[in-house]
Motif scaffolding. Structure first.
Motif, PDB file in Angstrom:
ATOM      1  N   ILE A   1      -5.791  -4.272  -7.730  1.00  0.00           N
ATOM      2  CA  ILE A   1      -6.533  -5.530  -8.257  1.00  0.00           C
ATOM      3  C   ILE A   1      -8.300  -5.458  -7.747  1.00  0.00           C
ATOM      4  O   ILE A   1      -8.194  -6.062  -6.238  1.00  0.00           O
ATOM      5  CB  ILE A   1      -6.807  -6.542  -8.026  1.00  0.00           C
ATOM      6  N   TYR A   2      -9.304  -5.633  -8.620  1.00  0.00           N
ATOM      7  CA  TYR A   2     -10.789  -5.136  -7.948  1.00  0.00           C
ATOM      8  C   TYR A   2     -10.803  -7.203  -8.506  1.00  0.00           C
ATOM      9  O   TYR A   2     -12.150  -7.087  -7.505  1.00  0.00           O
ATOM     10  CB  TYR A   2     -11.205  -4.407  -8.737  1.00  0.00           C
ATOM     11  N   ALA A   3     -10.527  -7.215  -8.954  1.00  0.00           N
ATOM     12  CA  ALA A   3     -10.832  -9.160  -9.649  1.00  0.00           C
ATOM     13  C   ALA A   3     -10.175  -8.925 -10.440  1.00  0.00           C
ATOM     14  O   ALA A   3      -9.527  -8.873 -11.258  1.00  0.00           O
ATOM     15  CB  ALA A   3     -12.188  -8.572 -10.454  1.00  0.00           C
ATOM     16  N   GLU A   4     -10.042 -11.261 -10.290  1.00  0.00           N
ATOM     17  CA  GLU A   4      -8.642 -11.822 -11.020  1.00  0.00           C
ATOM     18  C   GLU A   4      -9.715 -13.216 -11.635  1.00  0.00           C
ATOM     19  O   GLU A   4     -10.635 -13.471 -10.813  1.00  0.00           O
ATOM     20  CB  GLU A   4      -7.478 -11.518 -10.461  1.00  0.00           C
ATOM     21  N   GLY A   5     -10.071 -13.250 -12.019  1.00  0.00           N
ATOM     22  CA  GLY A   5     -10.501 -14.437 -12.940  1.00  0.00           C
ATOM     23  C   GLY A   5      -9.235 -15.052 -14.109  1.00  0.00           C
ATOM     24  O   GLY A   5      -8.399 -15.049 -14.347  1.00  0.00           O
ATOM     25  N   GLY A   6     -10.449 -16.053 -14.332  1.00  0.00           N
ATOM     26  CA  GLY A   6      -9.431 -16.637 -15.669  1.00  0.00           C
ATOM     27  C   GLY A   6     -10.463 -17.693 -16.839  1.00  0.00           C
ATOM     28  O   GLY A   6     -12.093 -17.812 -16.273  1.00  0.00           O
ATOM     29  N   ALA A   7      -9.905 -18.177 -17.653  1.00  0.00           N
ATOM     30  CA  ALA A   7     -10.896 -19.064 -18.544  1.00  0.00           C
ATOM     31  C   ALA A   7      -9.281 -19.696 -19.404  1.00  0.00           C
ATOM     32  O   ALA A   7      -8.733 -19.540 -19.723  1.00  0.00           O
ATOM     33  CB  ALA A   7     -11.893 -18.519 -19.286  1.00  0.00           C
TER      34      ALA A   7
END
Length: 136
Positions: A104-110
């Protein structure tokens, strides 16, 4: 995060212009990757964007940058959702390289909130979104 469900997967190319002076994808571009995935998901389930004066807004967004992405690369963005609330749904995202799916290179949310744009107030999620999210 508990009870998250994979609801959409998108693939994109990292473009040369996505990189910054430090020779890696600029942090703001990760939010564009998540945005594009979100829009594709809404289109896939047949939800129009503001055609009736109602539509989605993002009330918060975040991203953790775990590894540097660089051009050239093909990426996959996995979009997950938690059970919906009355007018909102929490979404999360994982960004991976297609050739390294285990990393996983990046993880985020909205948080997506459905609103009446004229009244500037939240309204219940469309039934089609609710059915999609609760029917999985």
């Amino acid at each position: 995060m508990t009870d998250k469900i994979l609801i959409h997967t998108s693939r994109m190319d990292v473009r040369w212009g996505d990189m910054d002076a430090f020779n890696h994808v600029n942090n703001t571009v990760y939010f564009r990757y998540m945005e594009q995935t979100r829009i594709e998901w809404l289109e896939t389930i047949g939800v129009g964007l503001a055609a009736d004066g109602l539509g989605p807004v993002i009330v918060n967004a975040h991203c953790s940058f775990l590894r540097q992405l660089k051009y050239p690369a093909d990426i996959e963005i996995r979009m997950y959702a938690q059970p919906p609330g009355r007018s909102s749904v929490e979404t999360t995202y994982e960004i991976r390289r297609v050739d390294q799916p285990e990393i996983i290179y990046a993880e985020g949310g909205a948080k997506i909130v459905w609103v009446n744009f004229k009244q500037e107030k939240s309204v219940p999620l469309p039934e089609s979104i609710r059915q999609t999210l609760t029917g999985l």
